[in-house]
Write a protein that holds these residues in place. Structure first.
Motif, PDB file in Angstrom:
ATOM      1  N   PRO A  84       9.416 -11.349  -8.233  1.00 49.77           N
ATOM      2  CA  PRO A  84       7.993 -11.378  -8.615  1.00 49.77           C
ATOM      3  C   PRO A  84       7.107 -11.584  -7.393  1.00 49.77           C
ATOM      4  N   THR A  85       5.971 -10.919  -7.394  1.00 51.97           N
ATOM      5  CA  THR A  85       5.059 -11.003  -6.251  1.00 51.97           C
ATOM      6  C   THR A  85       3.615 -10.981  -6.731  1.00 51.97           C
ATOM      7  N   HIS A  86       2.732 -11.542  -5.904  1.00 52.58           N
ATOM      8  CA  HIS A  86       1.298 -11.479  -6.184  1.00 52.58           C
ATOM      9  C   HIS A  86       0.649 -10.290  -5.486  1.00 52.58           C
ATOM     10  N   LYS A  87       1.426  -9.570  -4.712  1.00 48.63           N
ATOM     11  CA  LYS A  87       0.894  -8.396  -4.032  1.00 48.63           C
ATOM     12  C   LYS A  87       0.587  -7.305  -5.047  1.00 48.63           C
ATOM     13  N   ARG A  88      -0.373  -6.494  -4.703  1.00 48.29           N
ATOM     14  CA  ARG A  88      -0.736  -5.373  -5.572  1.00 48.29           C
ATOM     15  C   ARG A  88      -0.547  -4.069  -4.813  1.00 48.29           C
ATOM     16  N   ILE A  89      -0.349  -3.003  -5.544  1.00 46.61           N
ATOM     17  CA  ILE A  89      -0.280  -1.688  -4.919  1.00 46.61           C
ATOM     18  C   ILE A  89      -1.650  -1.358  -4.337  1.00 46.61           C
ATOM     19  N   PRO A  90      -1.723  -0.993  -3.055  1.00 46.69           N
ATOM     20  CA  PRO A  90      -3.022  -0.748  -2.392  1.00 46.69           C
ATOM     21  C   PRO A  90      -3.640   0.581  -2.828  1.00 46.69           C
ATOM     22  N   ILE A  91      -4.339   0.535  -3.930  1.00 46.18           N
ATOM     23  CA  ILE A  91      -4.918   1.753  -4.509  1.00 46.18           C
ATOM     24  C   ILE A  91      -5.884   2.431  -3.545  1.00 46.18           C
ATOM     25  N   GLU A  92      -6.663   1.645  -2.807  1.00 43.32           N
ATOM     26  CA  GLU A  92      -7.647   2.234  -1.899  1.00 43.32           C
ATOM     27  C   GLU A  92      -6.972   3.075  -0.817  1.00 43.32           C
ATOM     28  N   LEU A  93      -5.833   2.619  -0.322  1.00 39.42           N
ATOM     29  CA  LEU A  93      -5.106   3.407   0.673  1.00 39.42           C
ATOM     30  C   LEU A  93      -4.593   4.712   0.063  1.00 39.42           C
ATOM     31  N   LEU A  94      -4.191   4.637  -1.195  1.00 38.56           N
ATOM     32  CA  LEU A  94      -3.659   5.833  -1.859  1.00 38.56           C
ATOM     33  C   LEU A  94      -4.763   6.828  -2.209  1.00 38.56           C
ATOM     34  N   LYS A  95      -6.000   6.374  -2.233  1.00 42.02           N
ATOM     35  CA  LYS A  95      -7.120   7.269  -2.522  1.00 42.02           C
ATOM     36  C   LYS A  95      -7.527   8.097  -1.298  1.00 42.02           C
ATOM     37  N   ARG A  96      -7.028   7.705  -0.132  1.00 45.46           N
ATOM     38  CA  ARG A  96      -7.354   8.466   1.072  1.00 45.46           C
ATOM     39  C   ARG A  96      -6.771   9.872   0.993  1.00 45.46           C
ATOM     40  N   ARG A  97      -7.454  10.800   1.622  1.00 44.75           N
ATOM     41  CA  ARG A  97      -7.020  12.196   1.581  1.00 44.75           C
ATOM     42  C   ARG A  97      -6.025  12.505   2.705  1.00 44.75           C
ATOM     43  N   ASP A  98      -4.997  11.666   2.816  1.00 46.77           N
ATOM     44  CA  ASP A  98      -3.958  11.913   3.809  1.00 46.77           C
ATOM     45  C   ASP A  98      -3.120  13.120   3.402  1.00 46.77           C
ATOM     46  N   PRO A  99      -2.591  13.861   4.354  1.00 46.04           N
ATOM     47  CA  PRO A  99      -1.746  15.023   4.029  1.00 46.04           C
ATOM     48  C   PRO A  99      -0.553  14.612   3.151  1.00 46.04           C
ATOM     49  N   ILE A 100      -0.269  15.445   2.168  1.00 47.98           N
ATOM     50  CA  ILE A 100       0.883  15.212   1.297  1.00 47.98           C
ATOM     51  C   ILE A 100       2.081  15.957   1.880  1.00 47.98           C
ATOM     52  N   LEU A 101       3.107  15.214   2.223  1.00 43.90           N
ATOM     53  CA  LEU A 101       4.288  15.798   2.854  1.00 43.90           C
ATOM     54  C   LEU A 101       5.331  16.254   1.835  1.00 43.90           C
ATOM     55  N   PHE A 102       5.325  15.632   0.671  1.00 43.27           N
ATOM     56  CA  PHE A 102       6.285  15.991  -0.370  1.00 43.27           C
ATOM     57  C   PHE A 102       5.689  15.621  -1.712  1.00 43.27           C
ATOM     58  N   PHE A 103       5.785  16.544  -2.676  1.00 40.70           N
ATOM     59  CA  PHE A 103       5.232  16.314  -4.014  1.00 40.70           C
ATOM     60  C   PHE A 103       6.151  16.952  -5.044  1.00 40.70           C
ATOM     61  N   ASP A 104       6.301  16.278  -6.190  1.00 35.80           N
ATOM     62  CA  ASP A 104       7.098  16.883  -7.257  1.00 35.80           C
ATOM     63  C   ASP A 104       6.776  16.213  -8.590  1.00 35.80           C
ATOM     64  N   GLU A 105       7.050  16.923  -9.672  1.00 31.05           N
ATOM     65  CA  GLU A 105       6.936  16.420 -11.040  1.00 31.05           C
ATOM     66  C   GLU A 105       8.224  16.727 -11.776  1.00 31.05           C
ATOM     67  N   VAL A 106       8.733  15.746 -12.508  1.00 26.41           N
ATOM     68  CA  VAL A 106      10.011  15.891 -13.198  1.00 26.41           C
ATOM     69  C   VAL A 106       9.878  15.332 -14.609  1.00 26.41           C
ATOM     70  N   VAL A 107      10.326  16.094 -15.608  1.00 23.87           N
ATOM     71  CA  VAL A 107      10.357  15.626 -16.994  1.00 23.87           C
ATOM     72  C   VAL A 107      11.787  15.231 -17.339  1.00 23.87           C
ATOM     73  N   LEU A 108      11.944  14.057 -17.962  1.00 22.99           N
ATOM     74  CA  LEU A 108      13.278  13.602 -18.364  1.00 22.99           C
ATOM     75  C   LEU A 108      13.552  13.896 -19.840  1.00 22.99           C
ATOM     76  N   TYR A 109      12.572  13.669 -20.708  1.00 23.57           N
ATOM     77  CA  TYR A 109      12.758  14.044 -22.114  1.00 23.57           C
ATOM     78  C   TYR A 109      11.411  14.169 -22.806  1.00 23.57           C
ATOM     79  N   GLU A 110      11.416  14.866 -23.940  1.00 25.57           N
ATOM     80  CA  GLU A 110      10.184  15.060 -24.703  1.00 25.57           C
ATOM     81  C   GLU A 110      10.529  15.259 -26.167  1.00 25.57           C
TER      82      GLU A 110
END
Length: 282
Positions: free
Chosen positions: A147-173
């Motif tokens: 357990p941690t009190h740290k949070r995911i840094p959303i503001e850093l993730l909102k930056r328009r940094d280049p995306i080096l790898f991206f994917d979407e995967v469905v497991l079931y529906e």
């Protein structure tokens, strides 16, 4: 690659699985995804027997997403069998479609006999799955989420940094017998210094409930820290529909909104959340 076309075709070979797997290495982490067609009947029957519950209509039993810390061989992965194994196999969390209440009231005394024939389970497939951790059994230095009190840094993730790898995967529906939808899927993006993986269970049972269960995994490639955030959101179908109308949406837009998890996410209250992290020494 030749895809499976016969329901009696054997399970995918190791070579087939390897050929369908895409990997990207960033600093000391390897991120891998695998996407194959819907599982065939033999594989579905085998999985149903192993887990003890019927399977959703669409099973992508060989699909995976995994994050591996290469120096330690520690990994966090998401796969279909484990996701479905985390579905409740009792009647404690069974949901009823709206018209089932009227049906039961006219058949008092018969529903118990039905339960004795059909093994109860959460047929909405609302898994509590937050990933599978693997690490070498002979490694003296084990790494565990704490357990941690740290949070995911959303503001850093909102930056328009280049995306080096991206994917979407469905497991079931599942379409829940035409009464809604239940889908478990993963989406990830990797940047130079960080990555985010979102694994989401989106379940809408028409006229009953809307449910979102998110597992977000953030990796900092500069510190070798992994943060996992598990969030459960839920609201009644009527309240969600009312909230969409209060936004000034026309009836057709309300219908569209009820099918979009991203739209509904902001309308659902949080009912459970936990945040934990694991750090690796360099």
């Amino acid at each position: 690659m030749n895809h499976i076309t016969s329901s009696t075709e054997p399970f995918p070979t190791a070579q087939t699985l390897d050929a369908a797997t895409t990997s990207h290495t960033q600093n000391r982490f390897r991120i891998s995804t695998r996407k194959l067609p819907i599982s065939k009947s033999a594989a579905i029957d085998d999985l149903s027997t192993r887990l003890g519950i019927p399977m959703p209509e669409m099973i992508f039993g060989d699909n995976i997403v995994s994050i591996t810390h290469l120096p330690s061989s520690w990994s966090l992965g998401f796969n279909t069998p484990d996701a479905l194994d985390a579905v409740d196999k009792t009647d404690k969390h069974m949901l009823k479609v709206a018209y089932a209440r009227d049906w039961e009231s006219t058949r008092e005394g018969t529903t118990q006999s039905i339960k004795e024939v059909v093994k109860p389970y959460d047929w909405s497939y609302s898994t509590t799955y937050a990933g599978t951790v693997q690490q070498p059994a002979d490694d003296a230095q084990r790494h565990y989420f704490q357990p941690t009190h740290k949070r995911i840094p959303i503001e850093l993730l909102k930056r328009r940094d280049p995306i080096l790898f991206f994917d979407e995967v469905v497991l079931y529906e599942s379409e829940l017998d035409d009464n809604g939808i239940s889908i478990y899927s993963a989406k990830l993006r990797v940047h130079d210094q960080r990555m985010l993986l979102l694994c989401r269970l989106f379940m809408r049972l028409d006229n009953v409930v809307v449910r979102i269960r998110d597992t977000r995994v953030y990796v900092d490639f500069t510190t070798d820290e992994v943060i996992r955030e598990y969030t459960v959101k839920e609201e009644s179908f009527d309240n969600v529909k009312r909230a969409l109308r209060m936004q000034g949406r026309l009836p057709d837009d309300v219908t569209i909104g009820l099918r979009d998890a991203n739209t509904l996410d902001a309308l659902l209250p949080i009912v459970e959340q936990r945040i934990e992290a694991v750090e690796f020494s360099k």
